[in-house]
Design a protein around this motif. Structure first.
Motif, PDB file in Angstrom:
ATOM      1  N   PRO A   1     -14.491  -2.508  -3.424  1.00  0.00           N
ATOM      2  CA  PRO A   1     -14.115  -1.437  -3.721  1.00  0.00           C
ATOM      3  C   PRO A   1     -13.261  -0.770  -2.543  1.00  0.00           C
ATOM      4  N   ASN A   2     -13.389  -1.295  -1.228  1.00  0.00           N
ATOM      5  CA  ASN A   2     -12.771  -0.681  -0.061  1.00  0.00           C
ATOM      6  C   ASN A   2     -11.215  -1.246  -0.378  1.00  0.00           C
ATOM      7  N   ARG A   3     -11.131  -2.506  -0.670  1.00  0.00           N
ATOM      8  CA  ARG A   3      -9.747  -2.828  -0.966  1.00  0.00           C
ATOM      9  C   ARG A   3      -8.972  -1.751  -2.231  1.00  0.00           C
ATOM     10  N   LYS A   4      -9.774  -1.665  -3.125  1.00  0.00           N
ATOM     11  CA  LYS A   4      -9.092  -0.683  -3.924  1.00  0.00           C
ATOM     12  C   LYS A   4      -8.559   0.624  -3.326  1.00  0.00           C
ATOM     13  N   ARG A   5      -9.631   1.129  -2.594  1.00  0.00           N
ATOM     14  CA  ARG A   5      -9.296   2.403  -1.618  1.00  0.00           C
ATOM     15  C   ARG A   5      -8.293   2.437  -0.791  1.00  0.00           C
ATOM     16  N   TYR A   6      -8.057   1.324  -0.114  1.00  0.00           N
ATOM     17  CA  TYR A   6      -7.078   1.121   0.774  1.00  0.00           C
ATOM     18  C   TYR A   6      -5.873   1.060   0.168  1.00  0.00           C
ATOM     19  N   ALA A   7      -5.677   0.216  -1.039  1.00  0.00           N
ATOM     20  CA  ALA A   7      -4.494  -0.084  -1.860  1.00  0.00           C
ATOM     21  C   ALA A   7      -4.024   1.339  -2.247  1.00  0.00           C
ATOM     22  N   GLN A   8      -4.904   2.296  -2.586  1.00  0.00           N
ATOM     23  CA  GLN A   8      -4.528   3.716  -3.136  1.00  0.00           C
ATOM     24  C   GLN A   8      -3.893   4.513  -1.930  1.00  0.00           C
ATOM     25  N   LEU A   9      -4.743   4.383  -0.931  1.00  0.00           N
ATOM     26  CA  LEU A   9      -4.223   5.056   0.397  1.00  0.00           C
ATOM     27  C   LEU A   9      -2.931   4.623   0.680  1.00  0.00           C
ATOM     28  N   TYR A  10      -2.584   3.265   0.737  1.00  0.00           N
ATOM     29  CA  TYR A  10      -1.300   2.626   1.014  1.00  0.00           C
ATOM     30  C   TYR A  10      -0.119   3.215   0.158  1.00  0.00           C
ATOM     31  N   ALA A  11      -0.626   3.185  -1.347  1.00  0.00           N
ATOM     32  CA  ALA A  11       0.607   3.530  -2.250  1.00  0.00           C
ATOM     33  C   ALA A  11       0.921   5.075  -1.767  1.00  0.00           C
ATOM     34  N   ARG A  12      -0.025   6.061  -1.329  1.00  0.00           N
ATOM     35  CA  ARG A  12       0.285   7.350  -1.192  1.00  0.00           C
ATOM     36  C   ARG A  12       0.796   7.704   0.247  1.00  0.00           C
ATOM     37  N   CYS A  13       0.636   6.654   1.151  1.00  0.00           N
ATOM     38  CA  CYS A  13       1.283   6.871   2.439  1.00  0.00           C
ATOM     39  C   CYS A  13       2.524   6.936   2.437  1.00  0.00           C
ATOM     40  N   GLU A  14       3.078   8.028   3.516  1.00  0.00           N
ATOM     41  CA  GLU A  14       4.547   8.134   3.413  1.00  0.00           C
ATOM     42  C   GLU A  14       5.078   7.687   4.901  1.00  0.00           C
ATOM     43  N   LEU A  15       4.070   6.963   5.621  1.00  0.00           N
ATOM     44  CA  LEU A  15       4.696   6.312   6.804  1.00  0.00           C
ATOM     45  C   LEU A  15       5.326   5.140   6.454  1.00  0.00           C
ATOM     46  N   PRO A  16       6.311   4.447   7.417  1.00  0.00           N
ATOM     47  CA  PRO A  16       6.887   3.315   7.107  1.00  0.00           C
ATOM     48  C   PRO A  16       5.718   2.276   7.118  1.00  0.00           C
ATOM     49  N   LYS A  17       5.708   1.422   6.138  1.00  0.00           N
ATOM     50  CA  LYS A  17       4.347   0.762   5.975  1.00  0.00           C
ATOM     51  C   LYS A  17       4.693  -0.806   5.449  1.00  0.00           C
ATOM     52  N   VAL A  18       3.751  -1.913   5.531  1.00  0.00           N
ATOM     53  CA  VAL A  18       4.010  -3.162   5.493  1.00  0.00           C
ATOM     54  C   VAL A  18       2.645  -3.558   4.694  1.00  0.00           C
ATOM     55  N   LEU A  19       2.835  -4.231   3.704  1.00  0.00           N
ATOM     56  CA  LEU A  19       1.668  -4.738   3.037  1.00  0.00           C
ATOM     57  C   LEU A  19       1.712  -6.248   3.035  1.00  0.00           C
ATOM     58  N   CYS A  20       0.375  -6.833   3.538  1.00  0.00           N
ATOM     59  CA  CYS A  20       0.321  -8.406   3.400  1.00  0.00           C
ATOM     60  C   CYS A  20      -0.820  -8.963   2.371  1.00  0.00           C
ATOM     61  N   PRO A  21      -0.484  -9.058   1.219  1.00  0.00           N
ATOM     62  CA  PRO A  21      -1.388  -9.260   0.200  1.00  0.00           C
ATOM     63  C   PRO A  21      -2.022 -10.851   0.233  1.00  0.00           C
ATOM     64  N   SER A  22      -1.724 -11.619   1.202  1.00  0.00           N
ATOM     65  CA  SER A  22      -2.203 -12.879   1.148  1.00  0.00           C
ATOM     66  C   SER A  22      -1.984 -13.295   2.560  1.00  0.00           C
ATOM     67  N   ALA A  23      -2.923 -14.566   3.049  1.00  0.00           N
ATOM     68  CA  ALA A  23      -2.410 -15.082   4.248  1.00  0.00           C
ATOM     69  C   ALA A  23      -1.101 -15.724   4.293  1.00  0.00           C
ATOM     70  N   ARG A  24      -0.561 -16.140   3.161  1.00  0.00           N
ATOM     71  CA  ARG A  24       0.731 -16.623   3.561  1.00  0.00           C
ATOM     72  C   ARG A  24       1.768 -15.605   3.551  1.00  0.00           C
ATOM     73  N   ALA A  25       1.589 -14.319   3.122  1.00  0.00           N
ATOM     74  CA  ALA A  25       2.550 -13.284   3.246  1.00  0.00           C
ATOM     75  C   ALA A  25       2.342 -12.779   4.980  1.00  0.00           C
ATOM     76  N   LEU A  26       1.116 -12.843   5.568  1.00  0.00           N
ATOM     77  CA  LEU A  26       0.740 -12.680   6.719  1.00  0.00           C
ATOM     78  C   LEU A  26       1.362 -13.612   7.656  1.00  0.00           C
ATOM     79  N   ALA A  27       1.425 -14.894   7.253  1.00  0.00           N
ATOM     80  CA  ALA A  27       1.891 -15.982   8.313  1.00  0.00           C
ATOM     81  C   ALA A  27       3.820 -15.358   8.290  1.00  0.00           C
ATOM     82  N   ARG A  28       4.191 -15.155   6.919  1.00  0.00           N
ATOM     83  CA  ARG A  28       5.573 -14.899   7.107  1.00  0.00           C
ATOM     84  C   ARG A  28       5.927 -13.871   7.703  1.00  0.00           C
TER      85      ARG A  28
END
Length: 175
Positions: free
Chosen positions: A139-166
């Protein structure tokens, strides 16, 4: 996105054991920012993760976000609004629950000097933490995804370990 775009005050959110502290230290070293690990502010040093009194934590938190150059890892939703109000960028790690469990086991059994650990503390396997990762994280992951979608700051999403390594490679970060 270029790391500089996130500015001098970066919040890193994500599930427990997703690599927030390691990323914060890597960004801090690269960008000349102060790394602030909220677990260290929330818990008393030289304990087995004993929380500080709430007022003491909030005082430490608010003093930390008053700084001009920081990268701060940790969720602590009770003080997230004031943290985001001071932040210039946001990174959300959204690694899977099985990976978080694996990383928790690895850190408690094999890592002696892990980033973000309490001074004088030692991680140990706790059923309460396993339960937190398995039950509270989805449930926290869902809440953070919603917060991320609403956030107007410059932002980066890393949805996997592979994305984080990239991102580590793209930003020239050392682990």
């Amino acid at each position: 996105m270029n790391l500089d775009t996130l500015g001098p005050r970066i919040c890193i959110l994500g599930p427990s054991n997703s690599g927030k502290s390691t990323l914060a230290d890597a960004i801090a070293a690269k960008q000349g920012l102060e790394p602030i690990h909220l677990d260290r502010l929330y818990h008393l040093p030289h304990t087995d993760w004993q929380p500080r009194p709430a007022g003491e934590f909030l005082t430490l938190h608010d003093a930390a976000i008053a700084g001009e150059r920081w990268v701060m890892d940790g969720n602590y939703s009770s003080c997230l609004p004031q943290r985001l109000a001071r932040a210039t960028g946001l990174i959300l790690l959204d690694l899977s629950t099985p990976l978080s469990l694996w990383r928790y086991a690895r850190r408690t059994w094999f890592e002696r000097d892990r980033r973000g650990a309490l001074d004088g503390g030692r991680d140990s396997v706790k059923w309460s933490m396993i339960r937190h990762i398995v039950v509270a994280t989805p449930p926290n992951r869902k809440r953070y995804a919603q917060l991320y979608a609403r956030c107007e700051l410059p932002k980066v999403l890393c949805p996997s370990a592979r994305a984080l390594a990239r991102r580590y490679r793209e930003w020239g970060l050392a682990r």
